[in-house]
Design an enzyme around this catalytic site. Structure first.
Site, PDB file in Angstrom:
ATOM      1  N   ALA A  62       2.196   0.016  -3.273  1.00 29.58           N
ATOM      2  CA  ALA A  62       0.972   0.582  -3.853  1.00 29.58           C
ATOM      3  C   ALA A  62       0.171  -0.115  -4.668  1.00 29.58           C
ATOM      4  O   ALA A  62       0.626  -0.712  -5.925  1.00 29.58           O
ATOM      5  CB  ALA A  62       1.256   2.000  -4.581  1.00 29.58           C
ATOM      6  N   SER A  63      -1.050  -0.595  -4.325  1.00 23.48           N
ATOM      7  CA  SER A  63      -1.550  -1.768  -4.900  1.00 23.48           C
ATOM      8  C   SER A  63      -2.200  -1.126  -6.307  1.00 23.48           C
ATOM      9  O   SER A  63      -2.296  -0.174  -6.694  1.00 23.48           O
ATOM     10  CB  SER A  63      -3.179  -2.151  -4.336  1.00 23.48           C
TER      11      SER A  63
END
Length: 352
Positions: A62-63
């Protein structure tokens, strides 16, 4: 909060401790897990393509929320835009897109079937049931084309031409772009309707690679053997100049394709100023070692294989200095049906 991030984060994620990813389980440490969900940090959600091999390579994350915001801002989304997202991951970014353009206008593609199913479920439960497709995103998704925007959350070196084909004239393709040598920058391409797209590089963005373009994994020991023959030379070039400068390393990565770099400290004295930078091209078997130690700027370089990697790096760095040390944002890329071209300032000035 229209799109709470924690609704998309799996119950088990991985955090880095002492250089290695270790599991963080919601059931074991709910407060720490929730803190990770809302930190401005990437969160690893898959290792080793989910194969259970234990190698420990992060293959989906998840950035960072700040980077997500940067990409969405670059896309200039408007309600009613048809958007294709490449790399669903957790589904959080797809929900943000849908919040902006509408659920029915959002399609997201994920190459990993398990991740796609998890994201599909999370999107539905969070109230953003966008179309989630398990497929190879480098091929786009023709049934929904043309798209006003195509956003990739996976880094590429070679921009897949289907993205250009499936974008509407006047549309934009936004993707992290990187090289084996340089982690990456944001690329915003404008599709002009004649089969080509062109645009400049922007902010600093490092992402997971699309699977068929990521540089090969492997330690120095896998590439460098004591039995290898090598040529030896001496240089006064310190690695901080070409490797430590963002724009210099960006230019070098574009000019010297396929080259990776790894820094290895003196194992007998990790606190010393002695270390070695290894340059490697796994595909050709070429490597160079660049040994740094305190004292006069006389550093020993060894080179092995069909490519003289240090010489290539030094020439690229010299070129970058001679043209005025341009910032990476002065570079751009043009993609056509049969090639892509890196240029400086203007497409009329190609460099790679």
């Amino acid at each position: 909060m229209a799109v709470p991030r924690h609704l998309f984060i799996p119950d088990t994620v991985w955090v880095r401790e002492e250089g290695r990813p270790v599991p963080l389980r919601r059931a074991d440490s709910p407060e720490r897990w929730l803190e990770a969900c809302y930190s401005d940090e990437p969160i690893a959600v898959q290792l080793d393509d989910g194969d259970g091999s234990g190698r420990g390579y992060v293959t989906s994350s998840a950035s960072m929320p700040s980077v997500v915001a940067l990409m969405l801002e670059a896309a200039e989304l408007r309600f009613g835009h048809r958007v294709l997202e490449i790399g669903t991951g957790t589904g959080f970014n797809a929900a943000l897109i849908a919040c902006r353009v509408g659920i029915d206008n959002t399609t997201t593609v994920e190459i990993d079937a398990d991740l796609a199913e998890q994201a599909r479920e999370a999107l539905k439960n969070a109230g953003w049931p966008v179309e989630t497709v398990a497929a190879d995103g480098t091929q786009g998704y023709p049934p929904g084309a043309p798209y006003d925007r195509i956003l990739s959350t996976a880094s590429v070196y070679k921009v897949p031409y289907p993205w250009i084909e499936q974008a509407a004239p006047g549309g934009k393709v936004v993707t992290p772009w990187g090289t084996a040598f340089h982690s990456g920058a944001l690329l915003r391409l404008y599709v002009n309707g004649d089969g080509a797209a062109s645009g400049h590089f922007e902010g600093d963005t490092g992402f997971m690679w699309v699977r068929d373009q990521r540089p090969p994994h492997g330690a120095v020991e896998d590439r460098v053997s004591p039995e290898h023959d090598y040529a030896e030379t001496v240089t006064d070039l310190h690695p901080y100049e070409p490797v430590g400068d963002f724009s210099a390393s960006f230019a070098i990565g574009a000019l010297v394709p396929g080259m990776t770099s790894t820094l290895v400290y003196d194992r007998d004295d990790p606190a010393s100023q002695r270390y070695t930078v290894y340059l490697m091209d796994p595909r050709s078997g070429s490597w160079a070692s660049w040994h740094i130690q305190p004292g006069p700027r006389e550093y020993v370089v060894k080179q092995h294989g069909p490519r003289s990697l240090f010489d290539e790096l030094a020439r690229a760095y010299q070129w970058w200095k001679e043209v005025g040390k341009p910032d990476h944002t002065r570079f751009g890329l043009t993609v056509t049906p049969d090639r892509q071209i890196v240029w400086l300032d203007d497409p009329a000035h190609p460099v790679a």
